[in-house]
Design an enzyme around this catalytic site. Structure first.
Site, PDB file in Angstrom:
ATOM      1  N   LYS A 196      23.114  32.106-115.771  1.00 29.97           N
ATOM      2  CA  LYS A 196      23.236  31.133-114.664  1.00 29.97           C
ATOM      3  C   LYS A 196      24.742  30.991-114.352  1.00 29.97           C
ATOM      4  O   LYS A 196      24.678  30.962-113.325  1.00 29.97           O
ATOM      5  CB  LYS A 196      22.626  30.359-115.238  1.00 29.97           C
ATOM      6  CG  LYS A 196      21.203  30.477-115.186  1.00 29.97           C
ATOM      7  CD  LYS A 196      20.082  28.865-114.702  1.00 29.97           C
ATOM      8  CE  LYS A 196      18.494  30.249-114.722  1.00 29.97           C
ATOM      9  NZ  LYS A 196      17.565  29.073-114.388  1.00 29.97           N
ATOM     10  N   LYS A 240      14.100  39.242-113.757  1.00 26.36           N
ATOM     11  CA  LYS A 240      12.746  37.970-113.587  1.00 26.36           C
ATOM     12  C   LYS A 240      12.712  37.972-112.112  1.00 26.36           C
ATOM     13  O   LYS A 240      13.261  37.376-111.153  1.00 26.36           O
ATOM     14  CB  LYS A 240      12.747  36.919-114.241  1.00 26.36           C
ATOM     15  CG  LYS A 240      13.767  35.342-114.279  1.00 26.36           C
ATOM     16  CD  LYS A 240      12.586  34.828-115.020  1.00 26.36           C
ATOM     17  CE  LYS A 240      13.934  33.641-115.165  1.00 26.36           C
ATOM     18  NZ  LYS A 240      13.165  32.599-115.599  1.00 26.36           N
ATOM     19  N   LYS A 288      12.649  31.306-108.516  1.00 27.02           N
ATOM     20  CA  LYS A 288      12.624  29.749-107.715  1.00 27.02           C
ATOM     21  C   LYS A 288      14.150  30.392-107.090  1.00 27.02           C
ATOM     22  O   LYS A 288      14.021  29.814-106.076  1.00 27.02           O
ATOM     23  CB  LYS A 288      12.790  28.840-108.209  1.00 27.02           C
ATOM     24  CG  LYS A 288      11.705  28.462-109.276  1.00 27.02           C
ATOM     25  CD  LYS A 288      12.008  26.901-109.380  1.00 27.02           C
ATOM     26  CE  LYS A 288      10.791  26.647-110.482  1.00 27.02           C
ATOM     27  NZ  LYS A 288      11.809  26.365-112.221  1.00 27.02           N
TER      28      LYS A 288
HETATM   29  N1  AQP Z   1       9.060  35.485-113.995  1.00 25.81           N
HETATM   30  C1  AQP Z   1       8.684  34.276-115.123  1.00 25.81           C
HETATM   31  N2  AQP Z   1       8.096  35.110-115.832  1.00 25.81           N
HETATM   32  C2  AQP Z   1       7.045  34.481-116.568  1.00 25.81           C
HETATM   33  N3  AQP Z   1       7.648  33.221-117.261  1.00 25.81           N
HETATM   34  C3  AQP Z   1       8.317  32.583-115.856  1.00 25.81           C
HETATM   35  N4  AQP Z   1       8.673  31.292-116.271  1.00 25.81           N
HETATM   36  C4  AQP Z   1       9.963  31.469-115.037  1.00 25.81           C
HETATM   37  N5  AQP Z   1       9.378  32.517-114.736  1.00 25.81           N
HETATM   38  C5  AQP Z   1       9.147  33.196-114.826  1.00 25.81           C
HETATM   39  C6  AQP Z   1       8.010  30.232-117.286  1.00 25.81           C
HETATM   40  O1  AQP Z   1       7.951  29.557-116.251  1.00 25.81           O
HETATM   41  C7  AQP Z   1       8.193  28.294-117.188  1.00 25.81           C
HETATM   42  C8  AQP Z   1       9.071  27.127-116.268  1.00 25.81           C
HETATM   43  O2  AQP Z   1      10.497  27.666-116.243  1.00 25.81           O
HETATM   44  P1  AQP Z   1      11.489  26.489-115.428  1.00 25.81           P
HETATM   45  O3  AQP Z   1      11.325  26.829-113.950  1.00 25.81           O
HETATM   46  O4  AQP Z   1      11.460  25.747-115.829  1.00 25.81           O
HETATM   47  O5  AQP Z   1      13.418  27.698-115.171  1.00 25.81           O
HETATM   48  P2  AQP Z   1      13.199  29.527-115.281  1.00 25.81           P
HETATM   49  O6  AQP Z   1      12.575  30.016-116.033  1.00 25.81           O
HETATM   50  O7  AQP Z   1      14.704  29.071-115.138  1.00 25.81           O
HETATM   51  O8  AQP Z   1      12.326  29.033-114.473  1.00 25.81           O
HETATM   52  P3  AQP Z   1      13.261  30.013-112.764  1.00 25.81           P
HETATM   53  O9  AQP Z   1      12.386  29.475-111.785  1.00 25.81           O
HETATM   54  O10 AQP Z   1      13.838  30.872-112.633  1.00 25.81           O
HETATM   55  O11 AQP Z   1      14.204  28.777-112.005  1.00 25.81           O
HETATM   56  P4  AQP Z   1      15.719  28.623-111.484  1.00 25.81           P
HETATM   57  O12 AQP Z   1      15.741  30.095-110.230  1.00 25.81           O
HETATM   58  O13 AQP Z   1      15.732  27.464-110.784  1.00 25.81           O
HETATM   59  O14 AQP Z   1      15.996  29.103-112.741  1.00 25.81           O
HETATM   60  C9  AQP Z   1       8.844  28.482-118.050  1.00 25.81           C
HETATM   61  O15 AQP Z   1       8.222  28.467-119.552  1.00 25.81           O
HETATM   62  C10 AQP Z   1       9.540  29.849-118.140  1.00 25.81           C
HETATM   63  O16 AQP Z   1       9.508  30.557-118.697  1.00 25.81           O
END
Ligand code: AQP
Length: 343
Positions: free
Chosen positions: A114, A206, A209
Site C-alpha cells: 500500500k 487482488k 475497492k
Molecule cells: N479480493 C479479495 N478476495 C478475497 N477476500 C477479499 N477481501 C478483500 N478483498 C478480497 C476480504 O474482505 C475483508 C475486508 O477487507 P477490507 O475491505 O477491510 O480490506 P482490504 O482487503 O484492503 O480490501 P480492499 O478492497 O483491497 O480495500 P482497499 O482497496 O481500500 O484497501 C477481509 O477479510 C479481506 O480478506
C-alpha cells in the site's frame, strides 16, 4: 477459564463493497452465526489510515452494514456496529503498539504494497494498522476470524501480540485468577475457493475497492448489465477450460473465474471443471454471468432498500455498539489493571 467461541471480523468503508469482500469474507460470516457468538464490524478507524472524504466514509459505512444484513447476517444474532462507536478499540490498540515490535510491523507485506515507493509520506496509522486489527480481535477475546487470504499475515501478527502479552503479564493475569493465557491464540477460519478473488483485468492483483479500473471489480450494487459486461470483458487466455484442477496452474485469470464460479455456486473447483472441462470462454462466461446475477441481484436489491433507511441503519449500529461495549468494557477494565494503569 475457557474462551467463549467467538468470531470477530470487519470490512473497511474505503469504497464500494465488491465481490472479493463478499466471497472472501461476508459469505463466510453467515454460517458462523450458528456455531459462534459473532461480531461483525465496519472498521471506519481502519478506513481513515488513507484519506477518505468524510461524506464518502459515512456513505460507505452504511453501505457495508447494509451489505452484511442483505447477505444474510441477522442483527439480532450478530453484533453489527461501526468501530469508532466503541472507543476501547483505540485504547487497546495503543497498548498493543507498545507490545508489538518494530521489526514485526516492518515485515507486513500489505503495508509495503500500500505504501509503495512512497513509504515516507503515508500516515503513521497505515503502519500501525495491524496493531489496531489485533486490538479489534482481542478486545473481544475472539477465538476465530474468517478473513480472505490477504489478511493471513495480519492474523499471524495478532497471535504474536497475544502470545507476547500473555507472556509479559503472566504474573498479573494469574493474580486476576487466569491460570492459563489471558488472550486466546485466535484461529484463522477460512477455507474453500475464492479465498483471494483477483482483478478481472489482471490475475496477478487482488480485486480491490481502490482499483482505478472499474472493469476490474464487480461491485455488490452493480446491476445485471454491468456484471455481464465486466465478465464478458474479463481478461482470459485462448485455451479452453481444463478438465482437472492441475490444468489451471499458470493460468491465473482462468483459475480466478473458475474459483468465482465455484464460490458463487457453493461447489468445488473440481465440480466446476467436471461440468465445463473442454468448454471455451464463449460458453463459460455467459454461464458465470447468469450465476453471478442470480446470486448478487437479490443482495443488491436489499442493500438499496437498507441504505435508504437511515433511521433503521442508525438503530442497528447503535444497538450493535451497545452490545459490543458490554463485552469490551469488562475486558478493558481488566487489561488496565493488568498493565498497571491507575483509575
Ligand atoms: N479480493 C479479495 N478476495 C478475497 N477476500 C477479499 N477481501 C478483500 N478483498 C478480497 C476480504 O474482505 C475483508 C475486508 O477487507 P477490507 O475491505 O477491510 O480490506 P482490504 O482487503 O484492503 O480490501 P480492499 O478492497 O483491497 O480495500 P482497499 O482497496 O481500500 O484497501 C477481509 O477479510 C479481506 O480478506
Amino acid at each position: 477459564m475457557a474462551f467463549v467461541p467467538r468470531v470477530f471480523s470487519g470490512i473497511k468503508p474505503s469504497g464500494d463493497l465488491h465481490l472479493g469482500n463478499y466471497l472472501g469474507a461476508i459469505k463466510r460470516f453467515v454460517p458462523l452465526q450458528d456455531t459462534h457468538q459473532t461480531i461483525y464490524c465496519v472498521v471506519d478507524m481502519h478506513a481513515i489510515t488513507v484519506w477518505q472524504e468524510p461524506e464518502d466514509l459515512r456513505r460507505w459505512t452504511y453501505e457495508i452494514a447494509a451489505g452484511y444484513i442483505a447477505a444474510g447476517l441477522d442483527p439480532t444474532r450478530s453484533i453489527i456496529f461501526n468501530q469508532s462507536q466503541v472507543m476501547e478499540h483505540a485504547e487497546l490498540s495503543w497498548i498493543f503498539n507498545c507490545v508489538a515490535r518494530m521489526g514485526w510491523m516492518e515485515r507486513m507485506t500489505q503495508f509495503k504494497d500500500k505504501a509503495g515507493e512512497n513509504a515516507e509520506a503515508v500516515s503513521l496509522g497505515l503502519f500501525a494498522y495491524p496493531s489496531l486489527m489485533a486490538a479489534d480481535i482481542l478486545l473481544y477475546k475472539s477465538t476465530g476470524v474468517p478473513v480472505g487470504d490477504d489478511q493471513k499475515q495480519h492474523l499471524e501478527l495478532t497471535r504474536d501480540i497475544a502470545k507476547k502479552f500473555n507472556h509479559d503479564f503472566r504474573r498479573q493475569t494469574k493474580a486476576l485468577g487466569y491460570e492459563a493465557d489471558y488472550f486466546p491464540i485466535t484461529e484463522t477460519l477460512a477455507t474453500g475457493p475464492a479465498m483471494r478473488v483477483k482483478s478481472l483485468k489482471d490475475g496477478a492483483r487482488k480485486m480491490s475497492k481502490s482499483d482505478a479500473s472499474d472493469l476490474s471489480t464487480i461491485y455488490m450494487m452493480d446491476d445485471a448489465d454491468a456484471i455481464a459486461k465486466k465478465i464478458k470483458r474479463a481478461t482470459t487466455d485462448p485455451e479452453p477450460l481444463p478438465s482437472e484442477a492441475a490444468g489451471l496452474e499458470g493460468r491465473a485469470e482462468a483459475e480466478n473465474l473458475v474459483g468465482i464460479y465455484a464460490a458463487l455456486a457453493g461447489t468445488s473447483v473440481v465440480d466446476v471443471l467436471t461440468e465445463f472441462g473442454g468448454a471455451g470462454w464463449g460458453r463459460f462466461k455467459p454461464a458465470l454471468s447468469d450465476l453471478a446475477v442470480s446470486v448478487l441481484a437479490p443482495i443488491a436489491g436489499e442493500m438499496r432498500r437498507l441504505v435508504g433507511d437511515f433511521t433503521e441503519m442508525d438503530r442497528i449500529l447503535r444497538d450493535g455498539a451497545d452490545r459490543a461495549r458490554a463485552i469490551a468494557q469488562p475486558h478493558m477494565d481488566e487489561i488496565r489493571k493488568i498493565v498497571g494503569f491507575v483509575r
